[in-house]
Scaffold this active site. Structure first.
Site, PDB file in Angstrom:
ATOM      1  N   ASN A   1       8.344  -9.224 -10.967  1.00 27.61           N
ATOM      2  CA  ASN A   1       9.270  -9.470 -12.073  1.00 27.61           C
ATOM      3  C   ASN A   1      10.685  -9.575 -11.516  1.00 27.61           C
ATOM      4  OD1 ASN A   1       9.124  -6.628 -11.603  1.00 27.61           O
ATOM      5  ND2 ASN A   1       9.837  -6.161 -13.655  1.00 27.61           N
TER       6      ASN A   1
ATOM      7  N   CYS B   1       2.333 -14.524 -20.528  1.00 29.02           N
ATOM      8  CA  CYS B   1       1.646 -14.668 -19.231  1.00 29.02           C
ATOM      9  C   CYS B   1       0.171 -15.012 -19.436  1.00 29.02           C
ATOM     10  CB  CYS B   1       1.813 -13.409 -18.395  1.00 29.02           C
ATOM     11  SG  CYS B   1       3.505 -13.222 -17.782  1.00 29.02           S
TER      12      CYS B   1
ATOM     13  N   GLU C   1      14.419  -9.671 -13.030  1.00 29.75           N
ATOM     14  CA  GLU C   1      15.266  -9.535 -14.221  1.00 29.75           C
ATOM     15  C   GLU C   1      16.635 -10.168 -13.988  1.00 29.75           C
ATOM     16  OE1 GLU C   1      15.074  -5.373 -15.320  1.00 29.75           O
ATOM     17  OE2 GLU C   1      12.965  -5.580 -15.906  1.00 29.75           O
ATOM     18  N   ASN C   2      17.367 -10.306 -15.091  1.00 30.06           N
ATOM     19  CA  ASN C   2      18.662 -10.978 -15.045  1.00 30.06           C
ATOM     20  C   ASN C   2      19.618 -10.253 -15.975  1.00 30.06           C
ATOM     21  OD1 ASN C   2      20.670 -13.256 -15.945  1.00 30.06           O
ATOM     22  ND2 ASN C   2      19.598 -14.078 -14.171  1.00 30.06           N
TER      23      ASN C   2
ATOM     24  N   GLU D   1       3.570 -11.884 -13.291  1.00 26.19           N
ATOM     25  CA  GLU D   1       2.363 -12.730 -13.369  1.00 26.19           C
ATOM     26  C   GLU D   1       2.730 -14.204 -13.355  1.00 26.19           C
ATOM     27  OE1 GLU D   1       3.182 -10.142 -15.221  1.00 26.19           O
ATOM     28  OE2 GLU D   1       1.445  -9.199 -16.160  1.00 26.19           O
TER      29      GLU D   1
HETATM   30  N1  THU Z   1       6.774  -7.359 -17.138  1.00 26.00           N
HETATM   31  C1  THU Z   1       5.996  -8.050 -16.267  1.00 26.00           C
HETATM   32  O1  THU Z   1       6.432  -8.392 -15.162  1.00 26.00           O
HETATM   33  N2  THU Z   1       4.726  -8.323 -16.642  1.00 26.00           N
HETATM   34  C2  THU Z   1       4.174  -7.978 -17.845  1.00 26.00           C
HETATM   35  O2  THU Z   1       3.045  -8.333 -18.121  1.00 26.00           O
HETATM   36  C3  THU Z   1       4.946  -7.185 -18.809  1.00 26.00           C
HETATM   37  C4  THU Z   1       6.348  -6.934 -18.448  1.00 26.00           C
HETATM   38  C5  THU Z   1       8.160  -7.063 -16.743  1.00 26.00           C
HETATM   39  C6  THU Z   1       9.205  -7.844 -17.487  1.00 26.00           C
HETATM   40  C7  THU Z   1      10.403  -6.931 -17.365  1.00 26.00           C
HETATM   41  O3  THU Z   1      11.043  -7.208 -16.137  1.00 26.00           O
HETATM   42  C8  THU Z   1       9.801  -5.542 -17.294  1.00 26.00           C
HETATM   43  O4  THU Z   1       8.437  -5.707 -16.963  1.00 26.00           O
HETATM   44  C9  THU Z   1       9.919  -4.769 -18.577  1.00 26.00           C
HETATM   45  O5  THU Z   1       9.440  -5.486 -19.650  1.00 26.00           O
END
Ligand code: THU
Length: 139
Positions: free
Chosen positions: A45, A96, A47-48, A58
């Protein structure tokens, strides 16, 4: 056979997990995808500061596979952890699941989610029944 899949994908996802960029949620996620070619791709993941611009692990892993030429994926393994590195259960979000649907047969795609109790193994069909996919568009 599932154990072989886990042995292949788990170390790749765990290795990638340190690269998760989650300064806002502190929820770190990594995914490893097995492409039809047999190659493995990872994603985390990212983030920004503008929250919606971030992306899940995913989708990042699947898009990585597609960018490298894969047309179909066979399995995806997902793992998450908190800031202290403690295992966190992370079943894939709805968006996803839909992206997985684009590049896999829902009955065949294995979605493996790590948890403290071990691995949960689903098919995409379990997670996204009666789904809308590319073959529904007669274009
Ligand atoms: N996140 C994922 O990477 N995959 C998921 O299936 C659910 C959530 C991440 C997105 C965000 O960076 C963090 O988890 C919190 O939601």
């Amino acid at each position: 056979k599932d154990s072989l899949l886990i042995e292949t994908l788990k170390p790749a996802a765990i290795f990638a997990l340190k690269n998760s960029n989650a300064p806002y949620s502190h929820f770190h996620v990594a995914a490893a995808v097995l492409g039809a070619s047999g190659r493995v791709y990872t994603g985390v993941n990212v983030e920004n500061a503008s929250y919606p611009a971030g992306i899940c692990a995913e989708r990042n892993a699947i898009f990585h596979a597609v960018a490298e030429g894969e047309k179909e994926i066979e399995a995806i393994l997902i793992t998450g952890c908190d800031e202290e590195g403690k295992q966190a259960y992370c079943p894939p979000c709805g968006v996803c699941r839909q992206v997985m649907r684009e590049f896999a047969d829902p009955k065949k795609l294995k979605v493996i989610v790590l948890s403290e109790e071990g691995e949960k193994i689903y098919t995409l069909e379990d997670l996204l029944p009666d789904s809308f996919g590319p073959e529904k568009l007669q274009v």
